[in-house]
Motif scaffolding. Structure first.
Motif, PDB file in Angstrom:
ATOM      1  N   GLY A   1     109.912 -79.902  -2.812  1.00 39.04           N
ATOM      2  CA  GLY A   1     109.728 -81.129  -3.590  1.00 39.04           C
ATOM      3  C   GLY A   1     108.794 -82.150  -2.949  1.00 39.04           C
TER       4      GLY A   1
ATOM      5  N   GLU B   1     105.253 -83.524  -4.112  1.00 38.96           N
ATOM      6  CA  GLU B   1     105.124 -84.684  -5.008  1.00 38.96           C
ATOM      7  C   GLU B   1     104.303 -85.817  -4.368  1.00 38.96           C
ATOM      8  OE1 GLU B   1     106.669 -84.362  -8.119  1.00 38.96           O
ATOM      9  OE2 GLU B   1     105.924 -86.308  -8.791  1.00 38.96           O
TER      10      GLU B   1
ATOM     11  N   PRO C   1     101.965 -83.898  -9.108  1.00 36.21           N
ATOM     12  CA  PRO C   1     103.238 -83.637  -9.778  1.00 36.21           C
ATOM     13  C   PRO C   1     103.726 -82.219  -9.458  1.00 36.21           C
ATOM     14  CG  PRO C   1     101.650 -84.590 -11.313  1.00 36.21           C
ATOM     15  CD  PRO C   1     100.891 -84.236 -10.068  1.00 36.21           C
ATOM     16  N   THR C   2     104.953 -82.116  -8.977  1.00 30.82           N
ATOM     17  CA  THR C   2     105.508 -80.824  -8.573  1.00 30.82           C
ATOM     18  C   THR C   2     105.406 -79.803  -9.710  1.00 30.82           C
ATOM     19  OG1 THR C   2     107.058 -82.061  -7.208  1.00 30.82           O
ATOM     20  CG2 THR C   2     107.570 -79.746  -7.574  1.00 30.82           C
TER      21      THR C   2
END
Ligand code: NDP
Length: 308
Positions: free
Chosen positions: A10, A13, A17-18
């Motif tokens: 994660g 990010e 945007p992941t």
């Protein structure tokens, strides 16, 4: 080697945007999954991440989505036998254009006019202040992907480009190369000094008081590499005393830069929030590096951009 899963931590990010990054692997026949901290990961998992995490020491391969992998402890990956790759080789255009933008602004005062625009001020600068970058000398410290990206663009604008690197490989657009031992000779006559080396024990504090004294009074420092390569306190003193004229900085010792930091206060300092590589296609550039290495693992070829 088998890979059963491509995990996306994660922390990506921080750069994009992941979900966009995950979707960039839709054409790859490997399940992709977004993972958080503390996830249990195994020897057939690959991970792409912005930050290092202890659980990465048990996987098949870790990809750092940054070119600067100084936050990753390479020795610990070597000890664990886990290959680590980074994202160098792709920032020539993104960071190169950013550096050219800084230089054009510092020369032609776009940053000053914008500041005055906020106050609706039809501002006339001192006659002596604006200049063209053409025929001005640029010294690029670190002639890798980004250094060359800046040098080629600066050369196209008619600048006189010199550079510093340890090896003596020639670089397009660079008329003269200096060894790091001769740093002072390299920066002495430059109107712009651009820092594009990785952060290592040798490059930490590379530009400090003595370097600002050697530089011209009308010179500008550009740092698009890592904050600690330029000594912040010495830079503030040099700006206050007029040892140099200004700076454009994308990277800082501590990010975000604290609200009360003196660097915010100078008209001739341009600050950008570590966005040198930020474009709407950045996730695709990184995904291509990852896909290439997935292919190499499957074909039993050595990984590209391996740093541990
Ligand atoms: P590269 O590895 O392609 O280039 C680094 C170059 O620095 C090498 O060619 C190397 O040449 C030279 N170098 C290394 N050590 C020294 C030294 N002591 N003195 C002089 N030159 C040295 O990396 P990139 O160009 O892709 O990226 C450079 C750095 O920029 C990254 O490490 C990262 O920290 C930063 N970065 C910042 C971004 C941003 O958003 N602002 C985005 C991407 C990267 P040689 O071996 O000949 O010395």
């Amino acid at each position: 080697e088998t890979l059963d899963r491509l995990c996306i931590h994660g922390s990506v990010e921080n750069k994009f945007p992941t979900e966009s990054f995950r979707a960039a692997f839709d054409d790859l026949d490997l399940p992709t999954e977004v993972v958080g901290d503390g996830e249990s990961l195994g020897p057939t998992d690959a991970v792409s991440s912005f930050r290092p995490r202890p659980e990465f020491h048990d996987v098949a391969w870790v990809h750092c989505i940054r070119a600067g992998y100084d936050e990753f402890d390479t020795a610990s990956y070597e000890a664990a036998g886990v290959p680590l790759t980074n994202s160098t080789g792709i920032h020539d255009t993104t960071v190169g254009e950013m550096a050219i933008g800084y230089m054009l602004s510092l020369a032609r005062l776009l940053h000053v006019y914008r500041d005055r625009q906020v106050k609706r001020d039809w501002y006339a600068p001192p006659y002596e202040r604006p200049f063209t970058v053409e025929n001005e000398r640029l010294c690029v410290i670190g002639l890798g992907t980004i250094g060359e990206g800046i040098a080629r663009r600066a050369d196209a604008l008619g600048m006189e480009v010199v550079g510093v690197r340890r090896s003596d490989e020639s670089v397009p657009g660079v008329s003269e190369r200096y060894h790091p031992d001769d740093l002072h000779d390299a920066i002495g006559d430059a109107r712009f000094v651009a820092v594009t080396v990785p952060l290592t024990p040798e490059t930490e504090g590379l530009l400090a008081g003595p370097e600002f004294e050697v530089m011209r009074d009308d010179a500008y420092v550009i740092n698009v590499a890592r904050g600690p390569i330029v000594d912040d306190d010495a830079l503030v003193s040099a700006l206050e005393s007029g040892d140099i004229a200004g700076a454009a900085l994308d990277v800082f010792d501590e990010e975000p830069l604290s609200e009360d930091h003196p660097l915010w206060g100078f008209e001739e300092v341009i600050i950008s929030p570590h966005r040198g590589s930020a474009t709407n296609r950045y996730h695709l550039d990184i995904a291509n590096l990852v896909k290439e290495n997935v292919r190499r693992i499957r074909d039993g070829e050595p990984l590209c951009n391996r740093v541990a």
